[in-house]
Motif scaffolding. Structure first.
Motif, PDB file in Angstrom:
ATOM      1  N   TYR A 432       0.845  -1.195   0.000  1.00  0.00           N
ATOM      2  CA  TYR A 432       0.000   0.000   0.000  1.00  0.00           C
ATOM      3  C   TYR A 432       0.881   1.245   0.000  1.00  0.00           C
ATOM      4  N   ASP A 433       0.301   2.350  -0.403  1.00  0.00           N
ATOM      5  CA  ASP A 433       0.948   3.661  -0.318  1.00  0.00           C
ATOM      6  C   ASP A 433       0.252   4.448   0.785  1.00  0.00           C
ATOM      7  N   SER A 434       0.928   5.447   1.313  1.00  0.00           N
ATOM      8  CA  SER A 434       0.351   6.171   2.441  1.00  0.00           C
ATOM      9  C   SER A 434       0.457   7.676   2.240  1.00  0.00           C
ATOM     10  N   VAL A 435      -0.538   8.367   2.767  1.00  0.00           N
ATOM     11  CA  VAL A 435      -0.615   9.829   2.648  1.00  0.00           C
ATOM     12  C   VAL A 435      -0.890  10.405   4.033  1.00  0.00           C
ATOM     13  N   HIS A 436      -0.127  11.389   4.397  1.00  0.00           N
ATOM     14  CA  HIS A 436      -0.302  12.084   5.670  1.00  0.00           C
ATOM     15  C   HIS A 436      -0.995  13.412   5.391  1.00  0.00           C
ATOM     16  N   VAL A 437      -2.202  13.567   5.913  1.00  0.00           N
ATOM     17  CA  VAL A 437      -2.987  14.775   5.637  1.00  0.00           C
ATOM     18  C   VAL A 437      -3.236  15.526   6.941  1.00  0.00           C
ATOM     19  N   VAL A 438      -2.549  16.636   7.117  1.00  0.00           N
ATOM     20  CA  VAL A 438      -2.743  17.490   8.288  1.00  0.00           C
ATOM     21  C   VAL A 438      -3.876  18.464   8.014  1.00  0.00           C
ATOM     22  N   ARG A 439      -4.873  18.478   8.907  1.00  0.00           N
ATOM     23  CA  ARG A 439      -5.946  19.469   8.787  1.00  0.00           C
ATOM     24  C   ARG A 439      -6.189  20.051  10.187  1.00  0.00           C
ATOM     25  N   MET A 531      -1.656   6.222  21.896  1.00  0.00           N
ATOM     26  CA  MET A 531      -1.576   4.899  21.263  1.00  0.00           C
ATOM     27  C   MET A 531      -2.128   4.961  19.840  1.00  0.00           C
ATOM     28  N   ARG A 532      -3.280   5.607  19.707  1.00  0.00           N
ATOM     29  CA  ARG A 532      -3.936   5.670  18.400  1.00  0.00           C
ATOM     30  C   ARG A 532      -3.066   6.375  17.382  1.00  0.00           C
ATOM     31  N   VAL A 533      -2.544   7.525  17.768  1.00  0.00           N
ATOM     32  CA  VAL A 533      -1.763   8.305  16.821  1.00  0.00           C
ATOM     33  C   VAL A 533      -0.397   7.661  16.574  1.00  0.00           C
ATOM     34  N   SER A 534       0.107   6.918  17.558  1.00  0.00           N
ATOM     35  CA  SER A 534       1.360   6.191  17.377  1.00  0.00           C
ATOM     36  C   SER A 534       1.184   5.096  16.328  1.00  0.00           C
ATOM     37  N   VAL A 535       0.079   4.339  16.435  1.00  0.00           N
ATOM     38  CA  VAL A 535      -0.222   3.301  15.445  1.00  0.00           C
ATOM     39  C   VAL A 535      -0.433   3.932  14.074  1.00  0.00           C
ATOM     40  N   ASP A 536      -1.194   5.025  14.025  1.00  0.00           N
ATOM     41  CA  ASP A 536      -1.481   5.715  12.769  1.00  0.00           C
ATOM     42  C   ASP A 536      -0.181   6.130  12.073  1.00  0.00           C
ATOM     43  N   THR A 537       0.730   6.707  12.848  1.00  0.00           N
ATOM     44  CA  THR A 537       2.005   7.164  12.294  1.00  0.00           C
ATOM     45  C   THR A 537       2.854   6.010  11.787  1.00  0.00           C
ATOM     46  N   GLU A 538       2.928   4.939  12.574  1.00  0.00           N
ATOM     47  CA  GLU A 538       3.784   3.805  12.205  1.00  0.00           C
ATOM     48  C   GLU A 538       3.247   3.070  10.972  1.00  0.00           C
ATOM     49  N   VAL A 539       1.928   2.981  10.831  1.00  0.00           N
ATOM     50  CA  VAL A 539       1.364   2.372   9.615  1.00  0.00           C
ATOM     51  C   VAL A 539       1.709   3.240   8.411  1.00  0.00           C
ATOM     52  N   PHE A 540       1.569   4.549   8.569  1.00  0.00           N
ATOM     53  CA  PHE A 540       1.942   5.480   7.496  1.00  0.00           C
ATOM     54  C   PHE A 540       3.399   5.266   7.071  1.00  0.00           C
ATOM     55  N   LEU A 541       4.292   5.106   8.033  1.00  0.00           N
ATOM     56  CA  LEU A 541       5.723   4.988   7.738  1.00  0.00           C
ATOM     57  C   LEU A 541       6.088   3.678   7.047  1.00  0.00           C
ATOM     58  N   ARG A 542       5.147   2.729   6.988  1.00  0.00           N
ATOM     59  CA  ARG A 542       5.426   1.456   6.335  1.00  0.00           C
ATOM     60  C   ARG A 542       4.821   1.371   4.935  1.00  0.00           C
ATOM     61  N   GLY A 543       4.256   2.449   4.463  1.00  0.00           N
ATOM     62  CA  GLY A 543       3.760   2.483   3.094  1.00  0.00           C
ATOM     63  C   GLY A 543       4.899   2.447   2.094  1.00  0.00           C
ATOM     64  N   LYS A 544       4.645   1.877   0.932  1.00  0.00           N
ATOM     65  CA  LYS A 544       5.692   1.817  -0.094  1.00  0.00           C
ATOM     66  C   LYS A 544       6.047   3.222  -0.586  1.00  0.00           C
ATOM     67  N   LYS A 545       5.019   4.022  -0.829  1.00  0.00           N
ATOM     68  CA  LYS A 545       5.223   5.446  -1.108  1.00  0.00           C
ATOM     69  C   LYS A 545       4.622   6.217   0.052  1.00  0.00           C
ATOM     70  N   GLN A 546       5.317   7.248   0.502  1.00  0.00           N
ATOM     71  CA  GLN A 546       4.846   8.037   1.625  1.00  0.00           C
ATOM     72  C   GLN A 546       4.769   9.506   1.205  1.00  0.00           C
ATOM     73  N   ILE A 547       3.555  10.031   1.181  1.00  0.00           N
ATOM     74  CA  ILE A 547       3.332  11.411   0.757  1.00  0.00           C
ATOM     75  C   ILE A 547       3.040  12.256   1.991  1.00  0.00           C
ATOM     76  N   GLU A 548       3.915  13.220   2.280  1.00  0.00           N
ATOM     77  CA  GLU A 548       3.751  14.098   3.435  1.00  0.00           C
ATOM     78  C   GLU A 548       2.928  15.336   3.065  1.00  0.00           C
ATOM     79  N   THR A 549       2.322  15.943   4.073  1.00  0.00           N
ATOM     80  CA  THR A 549       1.515  17.141   3.838  1.00  0.00           C
ATOM     81  C   THR A 549       2.382  18.303   3.375  1.00  0.00           C
ATOM     82  N   PHE A 550       3.353  18.634   4.203  1.00  0.00           N
ATOM     83  CA  PHE A 550       4.187  19.791   3.905  1.00  0.00           C
ATOM     84  C   PHE A 550       5.291  19.389   2.935  1.00  0.00           C
ATOM     85  N   ASN A 551       5.514  20.242   1.974  1.00  0.00           N
ATOM     86  CA  ASN A 551       6.463  20.040   0.868  1.00  0.00           C
ATOM     87  C   ASN A 551       5.890  19.226  -0.284  1.00  0.00           C
ATOM     88  N   GLU A 552       4.870  18.376  -0.015  1.00  0.00           N
ATOM     89  CA  GLU A 552       4.344  17.529  -1.090  1.00  0.00           C
ATOM     90  C   GLU A 552       2.883  17.820  -1.428  1.00  0.00           C
TER      91      GLU A 552
END
Length: 569
Positions: A432-439, A531-552
């Motif tokens: 899977y690919d992952s996207v981090h969306v800050v709102r 715990m929730r946000v820790s799991v959320d972050t770690e799943v994001f970091l294991r994506g094949k492609k990781q798209i961050e909010t800032f800069n991307e």
């Protein structure tokens, strides 16, 4: 010709040529110095390994920790980085994985063994999971079925609850894994045997379905099948293995004699309680570092106060346990630590009898170096009530900073939480690919983030992601947007996933719930915001492609307008 050559050489030293020659020599010398400088810098850059993973002097860290800024995506200032995040991936260890050809070779090498599959004309009889042919089939099917992971060890199969089922465990790592860790899974295989005794796998169960194969491998016990080298075995010992049975029981002093011979360090009081997890860990690692420097056992309080920034009540919450968030089994095996309740019980029993003495320190100016000659059984650092001068990490500032190093390698994330991460990634087949969306609050604050709300709208996301992620992909969205239906327009192009889809991994029927309840003396443990946000972050970091909010996704600065250069520094 010799004459001409000689005249040419001597001619070059004529007075009218001296200035030009001097310039040439100076130019060559400067170029040589430049080349040597570049070479030296390159060697230093390639070989430099910082002793502390936070590459800032203590003054910058202090400013960071005392900041009142409220980060919206918790990786900013909420999800703490721990030892495994700073470990370099050992490519030698990860290179030696098991292929299908290895299984075939193993099978051919064992053809001389008796392997009748327990059939002998009776295809309806019970299946022998210990049969080499069954083992080879299960390994081969696992490797062919799970195409996005590498296998490093297979455990011997164990009988399942039905006659045609076998459970098998394996150690693995995603093929495109970026973290220096291994994972363990155990699944249930349903195996069919035809009338002519031919074996075939009908189905493979879900993540951790093969509970009969879960048992932790004992020391000196050979696994079912593993490709190893000496270098790999050394590397594996130092790496986290997510999915193993966790033993985080409290350490106990063996005897009165052992306790009386010990040397201890304890920190008491201070203003660190109920602060952010980054603050907590920065202070705790200072105490642990001083204990190691003094060659003493750290007496630690395993109870935590969870800061209001992580709680659903928006209030600080006492009564949390260190073991909910960090790997205590690794800590107690790699360092000398004791729980403070157990310590004070033993101290009250044997202190007077054995003449154990206490050395009290109430001044931060008393450095660890000045305590190195103290012979008392217990050194107690007592902190006052005035912040920020009563923070534990102050002990490691100033001249101490270059002497006492924080032992980051001793603190890892909770393997129970990381097992939830592994379960989510496994349900997505690690593909899977992952996207981090800050709102959240940042998207509402147009003064500091003028474009964020528009840049993270569904239409803008579809436009931005179309050149980054292929249509039809599994896309994991890590976000602080409370209403995930906000992202529904993306479903036309992608299969979107969010952390709340996987609540069954921590609900009352889950493995995590039962184990943490037992750890908490029968009281159920809330799956809290950290715990929730820790799991959320770690799943994001294991994506094949990781798209961050800032800069991307947006050109807005992470910390607000006109702060991009500051953040980069």
């Amino acid at each position: 010709m010799l004459g001409r050559s000689g005249l040419s050489r001597t001619g070059s030293f004529r007075p009218e040529n001296l200035g030009q020659n001097a310039l040439h020599m100076i130019g060559n010398l400067c170029f040589t110095i430049f080349v040597v400088a570049v070479l030296v810098f390159t060697i230093i850059a390639a070989t430099y390994e910082p002793e502390d993973p936070l590459f800032h002097p203590s003054t910058k860290i202090t400013t960071f920790l005392t900041s009142t800024s409220n980060a919206t995506f918790q990786s900013d200032n909420t999800v703490v980085r721990t030892g495994e995040d700073f470990m370099a991936a050992n490519e030698t260890a990860f290179a030696t994985f098991i292929n299908v050809t290895d299984v075939v070779e193993m099978k051919e090498a064992s053809t001389e063994e008796t392997s009748s599959s327990g059939c002998e004309g009776d295809s309806k009889g019970p299946l022998d999971c210990k049969d080499p042919e069954v083992f080879h089939l299960m390994m081969k099917e696992a490797i062919e079925h799970f195409k996005d992971i590498h296998f490093y060890r297979f455990g011997k199969p164990a009988p399942g609850p039905e006659e045609n089922t076998c459970d098998m465990a394996w150690r693995f790592r995603p093929k495109e894994g970026k973290t220096a860790s291994f994972y363990k899974d155990y699944r249930r295989f349903v195996i069919n045997r035809s009338e002519n005794c031919t074996l075939s796998v009908v189905s493979i169960g879900d993540y951790h379905s093969g509970v009969n194969a879960r048992k932790k491998k004992k020391k000196n016990q050979k696994p079912g099948f593993e490709k190893t080298s000496g270098t790999q075995e050394q590397a594996v010992v130092a790496l986290p293995v997510v999915g193993e049975t966790v033993n985080d029981s409290l350490p106990v002093v063996e005897s009165e004699n052992a306790f009386s011979r010990g040397k201890y360090l304890i920190y008491v009081g201070g203003g660190d309680r109920c602060k952010s997890m980054n603050h907590y860990l920065w202070s705790f690692l200072c105490a642990l570092g001083e204990a190691q420097y003094l060659n003493r056992t750290l007496v630690m309080d395993l109870t935590l106060c969870l800061s209001s920034i992580y709680t659903s009540s928006n209030q600080d919450e006492e009564g949390k346990d260190f073991r909910f968030y960090f790997d205590f089994e690794h800590l107690k095996e790699a360092a000398s630590v004791l729980d403070h309740e157990q310590f004070w019980q033993d101290w009250s029993k044997w202190q007077k009898k054995d003449g154990l003495s206490l050395h009290l320190v109430e001044d931060l100016k008393v450095t660890p170096m000045k305590l190195s000659e103290v012979k008392d059984s217990l050194i107690m650092r007592k902190f006052g009530s005035v912040e920020p001068d009563n923070y534990w990490y102050r002990v490691c500032e100033g001249e101490t900073e270059s002497v006492v190093q924080r032992p980051w390698h001793l603190v890892w994330k909770s393997r129970r939480l990381m097992d939830i991460v592994s379960a989510i990634a496994s349900r997505l087949n690690w593909d899977y690919d992952s996207v981090h969306v800050v709102r959240g609050e940042k998207a509402k604050n147009r003064d500091l983030w003028p474009n964020l709300a528009q840049d993270t709208s569904p239409d803008a996301l579809i436009s931005t992601l179309q050149n980054k992620i292929e249509d039809g992909r599994n896309v994991y969205i890590a976000t602080n947007e409370p209403d995930t239906s906000f992202f529904d327009p993306l479903k036309d192009k992608y299969s979107t996933h969010f952390v709340d889809e996987y609540k069954d991994l921590w609900d009352e029927n889950s493995e995590w719930y039962s184990e943490t309840t037992m750890l908490n003396k029968g009281v159920p443990v809330e799956f809290d915001g950290y715990m929730r946000v820790s799991v959320d972050t770690e799943v994001f970091l294991r994506g094949k492609k990781q798209i961050e909010t800032f800069n991307e996704l947006t050109n807005d600065c992470k910390d607000g307008i006109n702060t991009c250069n500051t953040a980069a520094s």
